[in-house]
Design a protein around this motif. Structure first.
Motif, short mmCIF file in Angstrom:
data_model
loop_
_atom_site.label_atom_id
_atom_site.label_comp_id
_atom_site.label_asym_id
_atom_site.label_seq_id
_atom_site.Cartn_x
_atom_site.Cartn_y
_atom_site.Cartn_z
N ASN A 61 0.81 -1.21 0.00
CA ASN A 61 0.00 0.00 0.00
C ASN A 61 0.85 1.27 0.00
OD1 ASN A 61 -2.26 -1.56 -0.03
ND2 ASN A 61 -2.69 -1.37 2.15
N GLY A 62 2.15 1.09 -0.14
CA GLY A 62 3.02 2.25 -0.32
C GLY A 62 3.48 2.93 0.95
N PHE A 63 3.29 2.29 2.12
CA PHE A 63 3.79 2.90 3.36
C PHE A 63 5.28 2.58 3.52
CE2 PHE A 63 -0.73 2.33 4.37
CZ PHE A 63 -1.03 3.63 4.77
N PRO A 64 6.04 3.57 3.95
CA PRO A 64 7.46 3.28 4.17
C PRO A 64 7.62 2.45 5.44
CG PRO A 64 6.95 5.51 4.90
CD PRO A 64 5.68 4.94 4.31
N THR A 65 8.53 1.48 5.40
CA THR A 65 8.84 0.77 6.64
C THR A 65 9.83 1.64 7.40
OG1 THR A 65 10.45 -0.44 5.33
CG2 THR A 65 8.42 -1.56 5.84
N THR A 66 9.54 1.82 8.69
CA THR A 66 10.34 2.76 9.48
C THR A 66 11.11 2.02 10.56
OG1 THR A 66 8.66 3.10 11.16
CG2 THR A 66 8.50 4.47 9.19
N ALA A 67 11.85 2.81 11.34
CA ALA A 67 12.60 2.24 12.46
C ALA A 67 11.65 1.53 13.42
CB ALA A 67 13.36 3.34 13.19
N ARG A 68 10.43 2.04 13.52
CA ARG A 68 9.43 1.43 14.40
C ARG A 68 9.00 0.05 13.85
NH1 ARG A 68 8.14 1.52 19.57
NH2 ARG A 68 6.54 -0.07 19.67
N LYS A 104 19.31 -3.36 3.58
CA LYS A 104 19.38 -3.28 2.12
C LYS A 104 18.15 -2.65 1.48
CE LYS A 104 22.57 -7.12 1.70
NZ LYS A 104 22.65 -8.57 1.77
N SER A 105 17.05 -2.62 2.25
CA SER A 105 15.81 -2.15 1.65
C SER A 105 15.88 -0.68 1.24
CB SER A 105 14.66 -2.35 2.65
OG SER A 105 13.63 -1.47 2.36
N LYS A 106 15.43 -0.43 0.02
CA LYS A 106 15.45 0.94 -0.51
C LYS A 106 14.37 1.80 0.15
CE LYS A 106 18.45 0.55 -4.12
NZ LYS A 106 19.21 -0.54 -3.43
N THR A 107 13.30 1.15 0.62
CA THR A 107 12.18 1.93 1.14
C THR A 107 12.24 2.11 2.65
OG1 THR A 107 10.90 -0.10 1.29
CG2 THR A 107 10.59 1.24 -0.69
N PHE A 108 13.31 1.66 3.27
CA PHE A 108 13.42 1.79 4.72
C PHE A 108 13.64 3.25 5.09
CE2 PHE A 108 16.35 0.81 8.56
CZ PHE A 108 15.31 1.09 9.44
N ASN A 109 12.68 3.79 5.81
CA ASN A 109 12.77 5.17 6.25
C ASN A 109 13.33 5.18 7.67
OD1 ASN A 109 12.47 7.79 6.98
ND2 ASN A 109 10.31 7.94 6.52
N TYR A 110 14.63 5.39 7.79
CA TYR A 110 15.32 5.19 9.06
C TYR A 110 15.38 6.42 9.94
CZ TYR A 110 18.68 6.85 5.70
OH TYR A 110 19.28 7.56 4.70
N ARG A 111 14.81 7.54 9.47
CA ARG A 111 14.85 8.73 10.30
C ARG A 111 14.13 8.46 11.62
NH1 ARG A 111 13.02 13.06 6.02
NH2 ARG A 111 12.05 11.18 5.29
N PRO A 112 14.48 9.11 12.72
CA PRO A 112 15.39 10.25 12.89
C PRO A 112 16.86 9.87 12.99
CG PRO A 112 14.43 9.69 14.98
CD PRO A 112 13.88 8.73 13.99
N PHE A 113 17.23 8.67 12.60
CA PHE A 113 18.64 8.30 12.68
C PHE A 113 19.39 8.77 11.44
CE2 PHE A 113 16.29 5.51 15.38
CZ PHE A 113 17.08 5.41 16.51
#
Length: 486
Positions: free
Chosen positions: A190-197, A221-230
């Motif tokens: 569904n297009g949600f970024p996977t995050t640190a959570r 390796k994932s391109k869509t991993f949204n790792y912020r706030p790191f």
DNA sequence: AGCCTTTCGT
């Protein structure tokens, strides 16, 4: 099953009175329209605030969490809004728990006329999450998912990454791992970024290291991993791994980082050093500390904290004192936390005198001990079998307004047991309950295993009966036996 | 820019 029935009722009772007052306030103020505009505005701001906040129960249950912008008084518009959401959430939870043959919860929800908002969905899912226990986990997962699907079908509401995380967390708690992974895929589709959570929830459910490593690999390796706030994905991953004490995996991730030519920053160094220390690799710890200095990073508050723990556990009070003075010189005034970690280390090293010295020194320097600090000092006394001093400090902390927590009560109960004062230990259990501090399984375990070791089998049984009667940890009763041999 | 650090003996 009782707790399922309770989970709606508790919220409803607590907030009905507020709602009645709130409604009266609207009617009599003559500004109903304004209030409604205000509500929309608040819904928006709260949604933003809560979307960005974590959903740990610790955050939500903190007293005053819902009151923190109520300076205009008890009946601020914001307060009314929050109370209304809670009231609706209570109604929804009540409807959900009636679900079963002959009662269509989804239909009842649709007919309830309740308007679904992000905050309401959050409140309902949190309500379910808080009530998951061993006996009702299958049902909680089912009801949670039923509500999740139903709310996603409302025309004015769309799920967000956060609501996905909540239902995933419910599945994780209910041990519905397959369903949880299906939701990750759905989220990504569904297009949600996977995050640190997202990573954190998934990694916490990985029992075995092999599985955990696969998840880590996938995220790095994932391109869509949204790792912020790191700063980068490696730190986001490392941070989660530290929280779940996966020190070996931390070493592995650090190796990957180096192989990829990713230079560590101060956060990376702190986490790796912490992991090396926990793994007992002190040589590597010191090598990293040197390397950190050579790379131009100076120790920060966290580095000093780790250093103090190392010095404490290594029973080096003089070096610790020098470090504390050095910290002050370079502008890092040691805080309660620093003294506490140092004292914890010294206490584990068996150096009660040094522990006591730093407790006094801390107060002399104007730092007031908090619950954790008192608990560490009390533990130090009890380990040294100075039971009167422990009791004295326990009394003192209450006088000074520091409420003992479940850790404090646990160590006090252990102390009484060690001193053979089982009656006092049992009354401590009652005391903590009457003060609203719920004993966890470890507290019962302390009491039961000491009673059993002393041959007081009927008393031990009485404690277990009391525990089971409260509907808690019944599935863990067999675990008591494990400690009997010790 | 942010992010990290403390207490239930094994």
């Amino acid at each position: 099953m009782n707790s399922v029935a309770l989970f709606g009722a508790r919220i409803v009772n607590k907030f009905t009175c507020f709602l009645v007052i709130s409604r009266k306030f609207c009617d009599h103020s003559g500004h109903v329209g304004e209030v409604h505009d205000g509500l929309n505005c608040i819904e928006e701001s709260l949604t933003k605030e809560w979307e960005s906040s974590d959903f740990d129960s610790a955050t939500v249950e903190k007293p005053g969490f819902y009151d923190h912008e109520c300076s205009e008084g008890h009946f601020s518009v914001r307060r009314i809004f929050v109370d209304n959401v809670k009231f609706d959430a209570g109604r929804i939870l009540e409807i959900l728990q009636r679900d079963g043959p002959g009662f269509d919860a989804k239909l009842a929800l649709s007919e309830s006329g309740i308007r679904v908002s992000g905050i309401l969905v959050r409140e309902v899912l949190l309500g379910i999450l808080r009530n998951v226990d061993y006996a009702n986990k299958t049902r909680c997962a089912k009801l949670g998912y039923k509500f999740f699907v139903w709310s996603g079908q409302r025309e004015n509401f769309r799920h967000t990454a956060n609501t996905y995380h909540l239902i995933m967390k419910i599945f994780a708690e209910c041990e519905e791992f397959k369903a949880m992974w299906r939701l990750v895929d759905e989220m990504i589709e569904n297009g949600f970024p996977t995050t640190a959570r997202t990573f954190n929830i998934l990694i916490c459910t990985c029992g075995e290291a092999g599985l955990a490593r696969k998840v880590v690999e996938r995220f790095i390796k994932s391109k869509t991993f949204n790792y912020r706030p790191f700063k980068h994905s490696y730190n986001a991953v490392l941070y989660s791994l530290l929280a779940i004490k996966q020190y070996r995996l931390i070493e592995w991730v650090y190796q990957q980082m180096s192989d990829e030519g990713h230079p560590p920053d101060i956060l990376t160094y702190n986490i790796i050093m912490c992991a090396k220390y926990r793994l007992g690799k002190l040589e590597q710890f010191h090598r990293l500390l040197d390397e950190m200095g050579r790379s131009g990073f100076s120790p920060d508050f966290h580095t000093y904290n780790i250093l103090l723990h190392v010095l404490g556990k290594g029973d080096k009070p003089l070096a610790a004192l020098n470090l504390l003075n050095h910290m002050k010189e370079v502008g890092f005034d040691p805080r309660v936390l620093h003294f506490t970690t140092l004292m914890d280390g010294l206490s584990r090293a068996g150096n009660l005198e040094a522990c006591q010295y730093f407790f006094d020194e801390m107060i002399n320097r104007g730092c007031m001990p908090d619950v954790v600090c008192y608990t560490v000092m009390i533990t130090s006394y009890i380990v040294a079998e100075e039971f009167e001093k422990a009791q004295g400090l326990f009394d003192e902390m209450i006088v000074k307004g520091q409420l003992p927590n479940v850790f404090t009560y646990n160590i006090m109960i252990r102390g009484f047991c060690m001193a053979g004062k089982f009656d006092k230990a049992c009354s401590m259990l009652k005391e903590m309950e009457s003060r609203g501090c719920n004993p966890n399984f470890l507290v019962y375990n302390t009491l039961v295993s000491y009673l059993r070791n002393a041959g007081k089998l009927s008393e031990a049984h009485e404690v277990i009966r009391h525990m089971v009667e409260k509907g808690k940890y019944a599935h863990l009763v067999s675990k008591f036996r494990r400690y009997r041999r010790c």
